[in-house]
Write a protein that holds these residues in place. Structure first.
Motif, PDB file in Angstrom:
ATOM      1  N   GLY A 201      -6.791   1.641  -3.966  1.00  0.00           N
ATOM      2  CA  GLY A 201      -8.019   1.079  -3.411  1.00  0.00           C
ATOM      3  C   GLY A 201      -7.776   0.302  -2.133  1.00  0.00           C
ATOM      4  O   GLY A 201      -8.501   0.449  -1.141  1.00  0.00           O
ATOM      5  N   LEU A 202      -6.724  -0.528  -2.127  1.00  0.00           N
ATOM      6  CA  LEU A 202      -6.421  -1.313  -0.929  1.00  0.00           C
ATOM      7  C   LEU A 202      -5.938  -0.424   0.214  1.00  0.00           C
ATOM      8  O   LEU A 202      -6.240  -0.691   1.386  1.00  0.00           O
ATOM      9  CB  LEU A 202      -5.387  -2.380  -1.254  1.00  0.00           C
ATOM     10  N   ALA A 263       0.261  -6.606  -2.921  1.00  0.00           N
ATOM     11  CA  ALA A 263      -0.191  -5.341  -2.332  1.00  0.00           C
ATOM     12  C   ALA A 263      -0.935  -5.590  -1.015  1.00  0.00           C
ATOM     13  O   ALA A 263      -0.738  -4.874  -0.029  1.00  0.00           O
ATOM     14  CB  ALA A 263      -1.086  -4.599  -3.322  1.00  0.00           C
ATOM     15  N   SER A 264      -1.772  -6.626  -1.000  1.00  0.00           N
ATOM     16  CA  SER A 264      -2.529  -6.960   0.214  1.00  0.00           C
ATOM     17  C   SER A 264      -1.601  -7.360   1.350  1.00  0.00           C
ATOM     18  O   SER A 264      -1.766  -6.931   2.502  1.00  0.00           O
ATOM     19  CB  SER A 264      -3.514  -8.108  -0.069  1.00  0.00           C
ATOM     20  N   ASP A 265      -0.609  -8.172   1.018  1.00  0.00           N
ATOM     21  CA  ASP A 265       0.349  -8.612   2.018  1.00  0.00           C
ATOM     22  C   ASP A 265       1.123  -7.436   2.603  1.00  0.00           C
ATOM     23  O   ASP A 265       1.369  -7.370   3.814  1.00  0.00           O
ATOM     24  CB  ASP A 265       1.310  -9.624   1.386  1.00  0.00           C
ATOM     25  N   ARG A 266       1.492  -6.484   1.754  1.00  0.00           N
ATOM     26  CA  ARG A 266       2.230  -5.303   2.211  1.00  0.00           C
ATOM     27  C   ARG A 266       1.420  -4.489   3.224  1.00  0.00           C
ATOM     28  O   ARG A 266       1.977  -3.876   4.136  1.00  0.00           O
ATOM     29  CB  ARG A 266       2.580  -4.435   1.007  1.00  0.00           C
ATOM     30  N   LEU A 329       8.404  -2.999  -7.008  1.00  0.00           N
ATOM     31  CA  LEU A 329       7.533  -2.022  -7.661  1.00  0.00           C
ATOM     32  C   LEU A 329       6.185  -1.927  -6.948  1.00  0.00           C
ATOM     33  O   LEU A 329       5.705  -0.830  -6.640  1.00  0.00           O
ATOM     34  CB  LEU A 329       7.321  -2.417  -9.130  1.00  0.00           C
ATOM     35  N   VAL A 330       5.562  -3.081  -6.694  1.00  0.00           N
ATOM     36  CA  VAL A 330       4.260  -3.089  -6.018  1.00  0.00           C
ATOM     37  C   VAL A 330       4.374  -2.411  -4.655  1.00  0.00           C
ATOM     38  O   VAL A 330       3.520  -1.590  -4.274  1.00  0.00           O
ATOM     39  CB  VAL A 330       3.719  -4.522  -5.857  1.00  0.00           C
ATOM     40  N   GLU A 331       5.430  -2.723  -3.925  1.00  0.00           N
ATOM     41  CA  GLU A 331       5.594  -2.175  -2.577  1.00  0.00           C
ATOM     42  C   GLU A 331       5.856  -0.675  -2.607  1.00  0.00           C
ATOM     43  O   GLU A 331       5.357   0.063  -1.746  1.00  0.00           O
ATOM     44  CB  GLU A 331       6.714  -2.923  -1.851  1.00  0.00           C
ATOM     45  N   ILE A 332       6.600  -0.189  -3.598  1.00  0.00           N
ATOM     46  CA  ILE A 332       6.813   1.255  -3.762  1.00  0.00           C
ATOM     47  C   ILE A 332       5.475   1.966  -3.944  1.00  0.00           C
ATOM     48  O   ILE A 332       5.199   2.999  -3.330  1.00  0.00           O
ATOM     49  CB  ILE A 332       7.733   1.541  -4.970  1.00  0.00           C
TER      50      ILE A 332
END
Length: 350
Positions: A201-202, A263-266, A329-332
């Motif tokens: 979604g992001l 996730a937003s920061d990435r 994990l989130v960044e992957i």
């Protein structure tokens, strides 16, 4: 050559497990539900024409609600190992489809165990148990000894699967293991599960394809690991001398809110939370746009507020521990979804 049979082979875990077993030289058989469209995208890169002499991956039509079909397949394939991953596994959907969830997720496990018992096939059985069985947690962190208190029809069905696996192990001397897996995610996670919902979604908001992401409970805490690490733990369970039950987890807990923030920061958003309760919003202060909104329809009738597992037993006995940490994990997942959605956008503009 060892033979493995995987139910739920087209899912996230099934695809990673298939890769692992093929790398280890197994012949792999998978059960897929018959439908008018194929849902094999996660394993298409592994599939060869079964007419080829070196083919080692074979798919069979079947369903966890069809006991005779399951029995025929087990007798025909004669697998050395069975990995039972198939289930109606979406917790929120289980409230809308409780009977179906019970039939497939609970009784499906019994059907396989009974087919093993009746056929006499010498095989090792892995049952995909779930941290959702702990529900309203009685101990923190949760271990193999923590009492269950499920808070959804899915959790209740998994408790049945756990106990019937243990019962058949003790009653009929079957090599049957329960893997009590805490949340494990990846770019192959289904798009309706909260982690993929967030990363996809992001990414779509970043690309200008969507305006906002609608969420439920931001403060639910989960123990999130990488699915590729966890399927190795499944395999290790069936390589032990004696069958047993193991928790696979990271021993860390993070909120949905934290997942969204990383996730937003990435993606380069500068996220700020405003408001409270159902009126809370996530604002990208770079643009002033509201990119996170709350929709009460995504709240569960009974919530699981905190899950955190202790994998000490798995580490001590099997030498298993997770390799990928939460932030990685989130960044992957974010990077994979950004690439995927960018490709789709490019195709639609072509």
């Amino acid at each position: 050559m060892k033979k493995a049979l995987i139910t739920g082979i087209t899912g996230q875990d099934g695809s990673y497990l298939t890769e692992l077993l093929l790398e280890k030289g197994y012949e792999v058989h998978g059960i897929v539900r018959r439908s008018s469209t194929f849902n094999t995208s996660r394993i298409d890169h592994l599939f060869q024409d079964f007419h080829e002499d070196n083919a080692r991956l074979f798919l069979h039509f079947g369903d966890m609600s069809d006991a005779s079909n399951i029995s025929r397949l087990i007798e025909k394939i004669q697998p050395d190992e069975i990995y039972h991953l198939a289930a109606q596994s979406h917790v929120r959907v289980s409230f809308d489809m409780p009977e179906y969830t019970g039939d497939v997720t609970a009784m499906g496990t019994l059907r396989i165990l009974d087919a093993i018992r009746e056929s006499g096939v010498k095989t090792k059985f892995y049952q995909a148990s779930s941290s959702e069985m702990f529900g309203l947690v009685q101990h923190v962190p949760q271990t193999e000894e923590t009492p269950f208190y499920p808070r959804s029809p899915y959790g209740v069905a998994k408790v049945y699967g756990y106990w019937i696996t243990k019962n058949y192990r003790e009653s009929y001397d079957l090599f049957a293991c329960n893997g009590i897996l805490f949340n494990h995610e990846s770019p192959r996670r289904g798009e309706t599960f909260v982690t993929r919902k967030v990363t996809r979604g992001l990414a779509r908001i970043k690309l200008g394809l969507d305006e906002a992401l609608y969420m439920g409970n931001l403060d639910a805490k989960r123990d999130w690991g990488y699915a590729k690490d966890y399927v190795e733990g499944m395999w290790r369970m069936l390589q032990q001398e004696k069958p047993d039950d193991y928790v696979l987890a990271t021993n860390e807990t993070h909120t949905v809110r934290e997942f969204i923030e990383i996730a937003s920061d990435r993606l380069g958003f500068k996220l700020e939370w405003r408001g409270e309760g159902v009126k809370e919003e996530g604002v990208d202060t770079n643009t002033g746009n509201v990119i996170i909104k709350i929709d009460p329809r995504y709240f569960r009738p009974a919530e699981v507020d905190l899950l955190i597992g202790d994998p000490a037993k798995a580490k001590k006995i099997m030498g298993w521990e997770p390799k990928v940490k939460f932030k990685e994990l989130v960044e992957i997942m974010v990077d994979a979804d950004l690439e995927s959605e960018s490709s789709r956008k490019g195709e639609s503009n072509a």
